[in-house]
Write an enzyme that holds these catalytic residues in place. Structure first.
Site, PDB file in Angstrom:
ATOM      1  N   ILE A 146      41.927  38.542  28.555  1.00  0.00           N
ATOM      2  CA  ILE A 146      42.344  39.064  29.858  1.00  0.00           C
ATOM      3  C   ILE A 146      43.841  39.316  29.865  1.00  0.00           C
ATOM      4  CG2 ILE A 146      42.487  38.555  32.323  1.00  0.00           C
ATOM      5  CD1 ILE A 146      39.962  36.890  32.054  1.00  0.00           C
ATOM      6  N   CYS A 147      44.230  40.539  30.246  1.00  0.00           N
ATOM      7  CA  CYS A 147      45.631  40.955  30.352  1.00  0.00           C
ATOM      8  C   CYS A 147      46.322  40.725  29.002  1.00  0.00           C
ATOM      9  CB  CYS A 147      46.309  40.207  31.503  1.00  0.00           C
ATOM     10  SG  CYS A 147      47.973  40.800  31.888  1.00  0.00           S
ATOM     11  N   GLN A 148      47.422  39.982  28.972  1.00  0.00           N
ATOM     12  CA  GLN A 148      48.088  39.694  27.700  1.00  0.00           C
ATOM     13  C   GLN A 148      47.146  38.970  26.755  1.00  0.00           C
ATOM     14  OE1 GLN A 148      51.113  36.623  27.740  1.00  0.00           O
ATOM     15  NE2 GLN A 148      52.423  37.791  26.339  1.00  0.00           N
ATOM     16  N   GLY A 186      44.088  39.679  26.437  1.00  0.00           N
ATOM     17  CA  GLY A 186      43.318  40.737  25.801  1.00  0.00           C
ATOM     18  C   GLY A 186      44.061  41.348  24.631  1.00  0.00           C
ATOM     19  N   MET A 227      39.741  42.767  29.199  1.00  0.00           N
ATOM     20  CA  MET A 227      39.777  43.022  30.633  1.00  0.00           C
ATOM     21  C   MET A 227      41.229  43.221  31.068  1.00  0.00           C
ATOM     22  SD  MET A 227      38.362  40.627  33.769  1.00  0.00           S
ATOM     23  CE  MET A 227      36.669  40.659  33.181  1.00  0.00           C
TER      24      MET A 227
END
Length: 355
Positions: free
Chosen positions: A146-148, A150, A170
């Protein structure tokens, strides 16, 4: 009679009286609001390396999905946005759908972690957690970045793909220099060497102020004006305070990791041309050939859709799926729409690949 602006003095008087009533109700209600916390689901520690802890979430029923699902979150916030509260928990929905869910908690780096690098985070902490889960399950695992987190997951998959069965990203940036990326415009102008050499670890308050200034009116004024509308609603007030507590409960960032991440990803845009180095290894997205589900938010101001959609065509996988959802960077895991749609999309996609 209405004036040219669509209201008259009587309207203003009624609005003022209504606001006074809300303020009075708020003065009565606020003392009764208990301290709020996030993290709705029971969890147990299953592995640790220093401050980094791997937790397993404990659901009401035993998981029916045999492959562990490891959530890798960003460094800049606590990972429990995915388990904010009982009615806004991506984790609880995944558990209810039968998954065996784990999360890496990075902890709060202090001066002793000043020299930790991206190699430490990926090839020591993430790799260590993955090896623990593989030893437990006897097979490759699923990873949700998720985010960083990811970005970390993509880099890890490029370097240690044989340890993963499926990869889900995501709100994950791939192209860090899209024209609509306000955070990138800021990060690319920073003298990151001077910043890290001066401060060591990067203070959480500095990072939070930077994020808030991306939308200064909305995030510093409008939301607190909107708070007046819910002063007489205890549940809504608790939701607001819980989100505020999560936002400002942010860890400092290890200095060398921050330096490396800003230089390689934001300033060098290294994922777009195989320019990322993790220790002695080079990240090549073309080496990612496992199934990938890429989820992005259509109104994301931190990771614009184009930044995430850039993954298409750059990985080597022939099994690549994109899914978009209405909402912003945070709403994609806490909004009512996301709660209904995102966990089901992940589950259906994984089931198709486990048959």
């Amino acid at each position: 009679m209405k004036g040219p602006l669509g209201f008259n003095a009587e309207d203003l008087l009624q609005e003022t009286l209504a606001m006074q009533r809300k303020l009075l109700d708020g003065l009565t209600l606020l003392p009764s609001v208990e301290d709020v916390d996030y993290g709705a689901t029971a969890r147990e520690e299953v592995w640790r390396d220093g401050k980094v802890v791997l937790y397993r979430f404990v659901g009401d029923d035993a998981p029916v999905q045999r492959t562990p699902l490891l959530i890798v979150y960003a460094l800049v916030n606590r990972p429990y946005m995915v388990d904010l509260q009982a009615d806004r928990s991506l984790v609880q929905r995944l558990l209810a759908l039968g998954h065996d869910v784990y999360v890496l908690d990075w902890g709060y780096p202090d001066r002793s972690e000043r020299y930790q690098t991206l190699e430490d985070y990926l090839l020591r902490f993430v790799d260590g957690a993955v090896d623990h889960l593989r030893a437990q399950s006897g097979a490759p695992i699923n990873m949700l970045g998720i985010c960083q987190g990811g970005v970390f997951a993509l880099c890890y998959a490029a370097l240690r793909q044989h340890k993963l069965a499926n990869l889900i990203t995501m709100v994950t940036p791939v192209d860090f220099q899209t024209p609509d990326n306000m955070l990138s415009h800021w990060a690319r102008q920073v003298d990151v060497d001077l910043l890290v050499d001066t401060l060591g670890n990067i203070p959480a308050d500095l990072m939070n102020a930077s994020y808030l200034m991306l939308k200064p009116f909305r995030l510093n004024v409008q939301k607190y004006v909107g708070l007046l509308d819910i002063l007489d609603d205890k549940a809504a007030l608790q939701d607001f305070l819980r989100m505020e507590k999560w936002i400002f409960d942010s860890p400092d960032l290890a200095g060398e990791t921050f330096r490396d991440f800003i230089k390689q990803f934001y300033q060098g845009n290294g994922l777009m041309h195989d320019g990322i180095k993790i220790g002695e290894d080079t990240v090549q997205l073309s080496q990612v050939t496992l199934p990938v589900l890429n989820i992005y938010a259509e109104q994301d101001h931190l990771v614009p859709p184009d930044a995430s959609r850039a993954l298409r065509g750059r990985i080597g996988s022939t099994d690549y799926t994109e899914s978009s959802f209405r909402g912003g960077h945070i709403g994609i895991y806490v909004s009512g729409r996301a709660q209904r749609e995102v966990p089901g999309t992940i589950t259906d996609w994984l089931k198709e690949r486990s048959a």
